[in-house]
Design a protein around this motif. Structure first.
Motif, PDB file in Angstrom:
ATOM      1  N   THR A  92       0.813  -1.236   0.000  1.00 25.85           N
ATOM      2  CA  THR A  92       0.000   0.000   0.000  1.00 25.85           C
ATOM      3  C   THR A  92       0.840   1.277   0.000  1.00 25.85           C
ATOM      4  O   THR A  92       0.275   2.368  -0.093  1.00 25.85           O
ATOM      5  N   ARG A  93       2.154   1.161   0.074  1.00 22.06           N
ATOM      6  CA  ARG A  93       2.929   2.396   0.250  1.00 22.06           C
ATOM      7  C   ARG A  93       3.111   3.208  -1.040  1.00 22.06           C
ATOM      8  O   ARG A  93       3.658   4.300  -1.001  1.00 22.06           O
ATOM      9  N   HIS A  94       2.636   2.684  -2.149  1.00 18.85           N
ATOM     10  CA  HIS A  94       2.701   3.446  -3.410  1.00 18.85           C
ATOM     11  C   HIS A  94       1.505   4.409  -3.528  1.00 18.85           C
ATOM     12  O   HIS A  94       1.456   5.207  -4.464  1.00 18.85           O
ATOM     13  N   ALA A  95       0.537   4.305  -2.610  1.00 18.04           N
ATOM     14  CA  ALA A  95      -0.705   5.091  -2.728  1.00 18.04           C
ATOM     15  C   ALA A  95      -0.999   5.785  -1.405  1.00 18.04           C
ATOM     16  O   ALA A  95      -0.600   5.310  -0.343  1.00 18.04           O
ATOM     17  N   LYS A 127       9.216   9.306  -6.272  1.00 15.77           N
ATOM     18  CA  LYS A 127       9.361   8.127  -7.152  1.00 15.77           C
ATOM     19  C   LYS A 127       8.557   6.923  -6.671  1.00 15.77           C
ATOM     20  O   LYS A 127       8.032   6.177  -7.468  1.00 15.77           O
ATOM     21  N   SER A 128       8.476   6.725  -5.360  1.00 15.71           N
ATOM     22  CA  SER A 128       7.781   5.543  -4.844  1.00 15.71           C
ATOM     23  C   SER A 128       6.263   5.699  -4.920  1.00 15.71           C
ATOM     24  O   SER A 128       5.525   4.719  -4.856  1.00 15.71           O
ATOM     25  N   ILE A 129       5.778   6.949  -5.042  1.00 17.78           N
ATOM     26  CA  ILE A 129       4.323   7.177  -4.989  1.00 17.78           C
ATOM     27  C   ILE A 129       3.737   7.136  -6.405  1.00 17.78           C
ATOM     28  O   ILE A 129       4.195   7.843  -7.299  1.00 17.78           O
ATOM     29  N   ARG A 130       2.739   6.263  -6.591  1.00 17.38           N
ATOM     30  CA  ARG A 130       2.176   6.065  -7.936  1.00 17.38           C
ATOM     31  C   ARG A 130       0.690   6.378  -8.014  1.00 17.38           C
ATOM     32  O   ARG A 130       0.087   6.312  -9.066  1.00 17.38           O
ATOM     33  N   LYS A 131       0.093   6.717  -6.853  1.00 17.58           N
ATOM     34  CA  LYS A 131      -1.353   6.961  -6.871  1.00 17.58           C
ATOM     35  C   LYS A 131      -1.731   7.917  -5.737  1.00 17.58           C
ATOM     36  O   LYS A 131      -1.293   7.727  -4.601  1.00 17.58           O
ATOM     37  N   VAL A 132      -2.520   8.940  -6.074  1.00 13.00           N
ATOM     38  CA  VAL A 132      -3.032   9.868  -5.055  1.00 13.00           C
ATOM     39  C   VAL A 132      -4.556   9.706  -5.011  1.00 13.00           C
ATOM     40  O   VAL A 132      -5.215   9.765  -6.056  1.00 13.00           O
TER      41      VAL A 132
END
Ligand SMILES: CC(C)(COP(=O)(O)OP(=O)(O)OC[C@H]1O[C@@H](n2cnc3c(N)ncnc32)[C@H](O)[C@@H]1OP(=O)(O)O)[C@@H](O)C(=O)NCCC(=O)NCCS
Length: 180
Positions: A92-95, A127-132
């Protein structure tokens, strides 16, 4: 840290919150929640102590994938906040969840836009975040317009998510993909 000039020529500074912002932040929250029914709490509904607010700001500053920004006007008064908090587990850490609020006297001057610029730039740098993700009351047209301007799309609608002054309100779930 960034300095932005609003539509009326006023300058605001947007920077990461520090522990010492806790006191002005409590005053800001008291005021903003009385000025709008678009937040998850109204006057007196989220009583936080100074210590709790300080602990919260310290944890936001130290957590990976989390940021809390404040906007200060030329008199150094706190006039807006925005934040993002990603998940902590590998799956879950990408969002994460996004929120924004601004004092009524500053609506419609481009401050929301300036704060979104700073926050989304930080998110892209991670870079690690892919979704807001965000939730917004379905009748909050200025907020929805602001989010759509940045490419947020509507993912769904939840009924009866808010209960304000005896009435239920739907919210829209909106999302933004962050691609490299
Ligand atoms: C929503 C909020 C953050 C917007 O901030 P802001 O500083 O007023 O935003 P900006 O001035 O940068 O932009 C607002 C945009 O909405 C547009 N807008 C204003 N009223 C509108 C309406 N009724 N319908 C559609 N668009 C509208 C403006 O024209 C502007 O668009 P533009 O940049 O294309 O000209 C602010 O009003 C706020 O804090 N409201 C109370 C808390 C809240 O609702 N938070 C969001 C919870 S999800």
């Amino acid at each position: 840290m960034a300095t932005s000039t609003l539509k009326n020529g006023e300058k605001v500074m947007i920077r990461e919150a520090i522990k010492d912002d806790a006191k002005p932040l409590l005053g800001f929250l008291d005021k903003v929640c009385a000025e709008t029914n678009n937040l998850t709490f109204g006057p007196g509904e989220m009583p936080l102590t100074l210590e709790q607010e300080e602990t919260f700001l310290e944890s936001m500053a130290s957590k990976e994938g989390a940021i809390f920004l404040v906007a200060l006007n030329e008199k150094d008064e706190l006039v807006g906040t925005t934040h993002f908090m990603a998940g902590t587990l590998p799956r879950t850490r990408h969002a994460g969840e996004f929120g924004i609020s601004i004092l009524k006297a500053h609506w419609g001057k481009g401050l929301g836009t300036a704060m979104m610029d700073v926050l989304l730039e930080w998110i892209r740098q991670q870079k690690s975040i892919r979704k807001v993700n965000l939730k917004v009351r379905a009748d909050n047209l200025s907020a929805i317009h602001l989010y759509e301007k940045y490419g947020f799309f509507q993912e769904g609608r939840m009924s009866r998510e808010y209960y304000v002054d005896g009435e239920f309100h739907d919210v829209l779930c909106m999302g933004l993909h962050i691609d490299e």
